[in-house]
Design a protein around this motif. Structure first.
Motif, PDB file in Angstrom:
ATOM      1  N   ASN A 108       0.792  -1.233   0.000  1.00  0.00           N
ATOM      2  CA  ASN A 108       0.000   0.000   0.000  1.00  0.00           C
ATOM      3  C   ASN A 108       0.831   1.292   0.000  1.00  0.00           C
ATOM      4  O   ASN A 108       0.363   2.325   0.456  1.00  0.00           O
ATOM      5  CB  ASN A 108      -0.981  -0.004   1.190  1.00  0.00           C
ATOM      6  CG  ASN A 108      -0.277  -0.224   2.517  1.00  0.00           C
ATOM      7  OD1 ASN A 108       0.895  -0.566   2.548  1.00  0.00           O
ATOM      8  ND2 ASN A 108      -0.984   0.000   3.611  1.00  0.00           N
ATOM      9  N   SER A 109       2.056   1.224  -0.531  1.00  0.00           N
ATOM     10  CA  SER A 109       2.889   2.440  -0.540  1.00  0.00           C
ATOM     11  C   SER A 109       2.690   3.246  -1.825  1.00  0.00           C
ATOM     12  O   SER A 109       2.124   2.750  -2.804  1.00  0.00           O
ATOM     13  CB  SER A 109       4.366   2.034  -0.448  1.00  0.00           C
ATOM     14  OG  SER A 109       4.709   1.325  -1.625  1.00  0.00           O
ATOM     15  N   ALA A 110       3.199   4.488  -1.817  1.00  0.00           N
ATOM     16  CA  ALA A 110       3.146   5.332  -3.022  1.00  0.00           C
ATOM     17  C   ALA A 110       3.949   4.675  -4.140  1.00  0.00           C
ATOM     18  O   ALA A 110       3.576   4.737  -5.318  1.00  0.00           O
ATOM     19  CB  ALA A 110       3.700   6.716  -2.705  1.00  0.00           C
ATOM     20  N   ALA A 111       5.047   4.015  -3.779  1.00  0.00           N
ATOM     21  CA  ALA A 111       5.867   3.333  -4.791  1.00  0.00           C
ATOM     22  C   ALA A 111       5.061   2.214  -5.466  1.00  0.00           C
ATOM     23  O   ALA A 111       5.176   1.996  -6.678  1.00  0.00           O
ATOM     24  CB  ALA A 111       7.126   2.753  -4.135  1.00  0.00           C
ATOM     25  N   CYS A 112       4.231   1.538  -4.680  1.00  0.00           N
ATOM     26  CA  CYS A 112       3.392   0.472  -5.252  1.00  0.00           C
ATOM     27  C   CYS A 112       2.418   1.057  -6.279  1.00  0.00           C
ATOM     28  O   CYS A 112       2.192   0.486  -7.348  1.00  0.00           O
ATOM     29  CB  CYS A 112       2.603  -0.255  -4.162  1.00  0.00           C
ATOM     30  SG  CYS A 112       3.605  -1.354  -3.160  1.00  0.00           S
ATOM     31  N   ALA A 113       1.852   2.232  -5.943  1.00  0.00           N
ATOM     32  CA  ALA A 113       0.911   2.880  -6.866  1.00  0.00           C
ATOM     33  C   ALA A 113       1.621   3.230  -8.175  1.00  0.00           C
ATOM     34  O   ALA A 113       1.092   2.997  -9.271  1.00  0.00           O
ATOM     35  CB  ALA A 113       0.316   4.119  -6.211  1.00  0.00           C
ATOM     36  N   ALA A 114       2.827   3.770  -8.058  1.00  0.00           N
ATOM     37  CA  ALA A 114       3.580   4.145  -9.264  1.00  0.00           C
ATOM     38  C   ALA A 114       3.900   2.910 -10.113  1.00  0.00           C
ATOM     39  O   ALA A 114       3.828   2.946 -11.348  1.00  0.00           O
ATOM     40  CB  ALA A 114       4.863   4.868  -8.859  1.00  0.00           C
ATOM     41  N   GLU A 115       4.244   1.828  -9.450  1.00  0.00           N
ATOM     42  CA  GLU A 115       4.551   0.588 -10.186  1.00  0.00           C
ATOM     43  C   GLU A 115       3.314   0.045 -10.902  1.00  0.00           C
ATOM     44  O   GLU A 115       3.402  -0.496 -11.995  1.00  0.00           O
ATOM     45  CB  GLU A 115       5.072  -0.474  -9.213  1.00  0.00           C
ATOM     46  CG  GLU A 115       6.581  -0.456  -9.073  1.00  0.00           C
ATOM     47  CD  GLU A 115       7.072  -1.676  -8.308  1.00  0.00           C
ATOM     48  OE1 GLU A 115       7.410  -2.686  -8.951  1.00  0.00           O
ATOM     49  OE2 GLU A 115       7.082  -1.606  -7.058  1.00  0.00           O
ATOM     50  N   LEU A 116       2.174   0.187 -10.233  1.00  0.00           N
ATOM     51  CA  LEU A 116       0.920  -0.275 -10.863  1.00  0.00           C
ATOM     52  C   LEU A 116       0.645   0.510 -12.128  1.00  0.00           C
ATOM     53  O   LEU A 116       0.185  -0.038 -13.132  1.00  0.00           O
ATOM     54  CB  LEU A 116      -0.257  -0.125  -9.889  1.00  0.00           C
ATOM     55  CG  LEU A 116      -0.470  -1.256  -8.890  1.00  0.00           C
ATOM     56  CD1 LEU A 116      -1.641  -0.917  -7.974  1.00  0.00           C
ATOM     57  CD2 LEU A 116      -0.740  -2.579  -9.606  1.00  0.00           C
ATOM     58  N   LYS A 117       0.930   1.807 -12.079  1.00  0.00           N
ATOM     59  CA  LYS A 117       0.726   2.655 -13.253  1.00  0.00           C
ATOM     60  C   LYS A 117       1.586   2.139 -14.418  1.00  0.00           C
ATOM     61  O   LYS A 117       1.119   2.002 -15.551  1.00  0.00           O
ATOM     62  CB  LYS A 117       1.086   4.105 -12.895  1.00  0.00           C
ATOM     63  CG  LYS A 117       1.249   5.018 -14.069  1.00  0.00           C
ATOM     64  CD  LYS A 117      -0.074   5.283 -14.780  1.00  0.00           C
ATOM     65  CE  LYS A 117       0.154   6.163 -16.005  1.00  0.00           C
ATOM     66  NZ  LYS A 117      -1.054   6.283 -16.811  1.00  0.00           N
ATOM     67  N   LYS A 118       2.838   1.820 -14.126  1.00  0.00           N
ATOM     68  CA  LYS A 118       3.745   1.317 -15.171  1.00  0.00           C
ATOM     69  C   LYS A 118       3.235   0.002 -15.749  1.00  0.00           C
ATOM     70  O   LYS A 118       3.273  -0.244 -16.945  1.00  0.00           O
ATOM     71  CB  LYS A 118       5.135   1.065 -14.555  1.00  0.00           C
ATOM     72  CG  LYS A 118       6.117   2.137 -14.859  1.00  0.00           C
ATOM     73  CD  LYS A 118       7.527   1.573 -14.731  1.00  0.00           C
ATOM     74  CE  LYS A 118       8.461   2.688 -14.321  1.00  0.00           C
ATOM     75  NZ  LYS A 118       9.475   2.248 -13.375  1.00  0.00           N
TER      76      LYS A 118
END
Ligand code: SAH
Length: 346
Positions: free
Chosen positions: A267-277
């Protein structure tokens, strides 16, 4: 053990009826009642004598409701018993647009997801297509449906089991339930949820069904995914996303990704960015669910405000995402929880 009429073809039944002193058209009548979950004793259009002969060899529905629990929000959880004594479960959710039934595809499951109660005792066996169908029929009848009447509008294969690990029976079930001799539920109103068996996703796309494919993603990369879903070791996330793209190209159906929010895991911001990629180029929707804590597993759901924060993050990155309303939390609503409790107490 008696056989289910749902497993008997019209031709076979015609032979049986003829040998029992009935007429050919009786077989079609029996089939019609049976296809809507009516028991042999309830088939009033045939003689008592024929009913008695039939009931010595057959039951109609191989699935019986043995427990029904209603949640404060109206969600109902059903415990079903099969002819061999095994139990499975289903959940009925009522929305303004209709009623959605969540059904099981296996007794237990062998996928081993760390947060899931269905997998606690491993896989017991696959369900036959009539056992999957029987769950829908028994709930449809419990809702008061008459012959040819449909009370359930939507189906989700999200109960116990991995549907693509029981491929033939699940596809046979989908074709039957969406057909004119059964409840005729539109394939567009049926969702199949998978932990991501890549080869089977290609097969499903090629089989030309119009169902919604839902993939339990739960992580933006293999490293995190492997920690919570053993299946990720043999099914790399990139291959999984390629198969989802293929499914969309072939069927034109938007793919849905399930993402259970687990505190401190995904649930981190990095996870969100990776999901976008990972998902940016795909026509898809992300369903965020706060993890339902399961007693036997020590993983905790992310707090609600964080789930919404994560959703806003995904939306601001241009992804389509919503938070799924949790229903039936007070009645062991999550996958496999009621059955696990039943087995523990019995
Ligand atoms: N085997 C299939 C379908 C069954 S599980 C699959 O993996 O998709 C249905 C959904 O419930 C899946 O997305 C699964 O990951 C999720 N699930 C299981 N246990 C859960 C829990 N404790 N809390 C929230 N979601 C859960």
């Amino acid at each position: 053990m008696k056989e289910s009429l749902l497993d008997v073809s019209l031709e076979e039944l015609e032979k049986f009826v003829a040998a029992s002193g009935g007429q050919k058209f009786h077989a079609a009548q029996i089939k019609k009642f049976s296809n809507f979950g009516f028991e042999v004793e309830e088939i009033s259009v045939i003689s008592k004598q024929l009913r008695e002969i039939l009931s010595k060899s057959f039951v109609s529905n191989p699935v019986k409701i043995i427990q029904e629990i209603e949640s404060k929000d109206g969600t109902k959880k059903f415990l079903f018993q099969l002819l061999d004594g095994n139990v499975i479960e289903g959940v009925l959710m009522s929305y303004h647009h209709g009623k959605t039934l969540c059904i099981s595809s296996q007794v237990g499951c062998r996928m081993g997801c760390k947060f899931c109660a269905s997998t606690l005792g491993g896989l017991v066996r696959n369900l036959s297509s009539s056992e999957i169908l029987g769950q829908v029929l028994s709930v449809n009848r419990a809702l008061g449906a008459k012959v040819s009447e449909r009370k359930i509008t939507n189906l989700v294969l999200m109960g116990s089991g991995e549907p693509l690990d029981n491929y033939e029976n699940v596809v046979r079930f989908i074709k039957e339930i969406s057909g004119p001799n059964s409840l005729n539920i539109s394939q567009r109103n049926i969702s199949l949820s998978t932990c991501g068996l890549v080869e089977k996703i290609y097969r499903l796309a090629d089989d030309g069904l119009q169902i919604t494919l839902t993939i339990s993603l739960h992580a933006p990369n293999d490293e995190i995914r492997r920690k919570i879903m053993p299946v990720a070791s043999s099914q790399p996330i990139e291959k999984l996303i390629e198969s989802a793209k293929y499914y969309f190209d072939k069927t034109g159906r938007r793919v849905v990704f399930e993402y259970a929010m687990i505190d401190g895991v995904n649930n981190s911001a990095a996870c969100a960015a990776e999901l976008k990629k990972l998902l940016g180029g795909l026509c898809c929707h992300i369903n965020l669910i706060p993890l339902n804590s399961v007693e036997e597993r020590n993983l905790k759901g992310a707090p609600k405000h964080q789930v919404y924060w994560f959703k806003d993050k995904l939306v601001s990155l241009g992804l389509s995402a919503t938070v799924r309303r949790t229903m039936g939390e007070d009645i062991e609503g999550a996958c496999g929880q009621l059955r696990a409790k039943f087995l523990k107490n019995s």
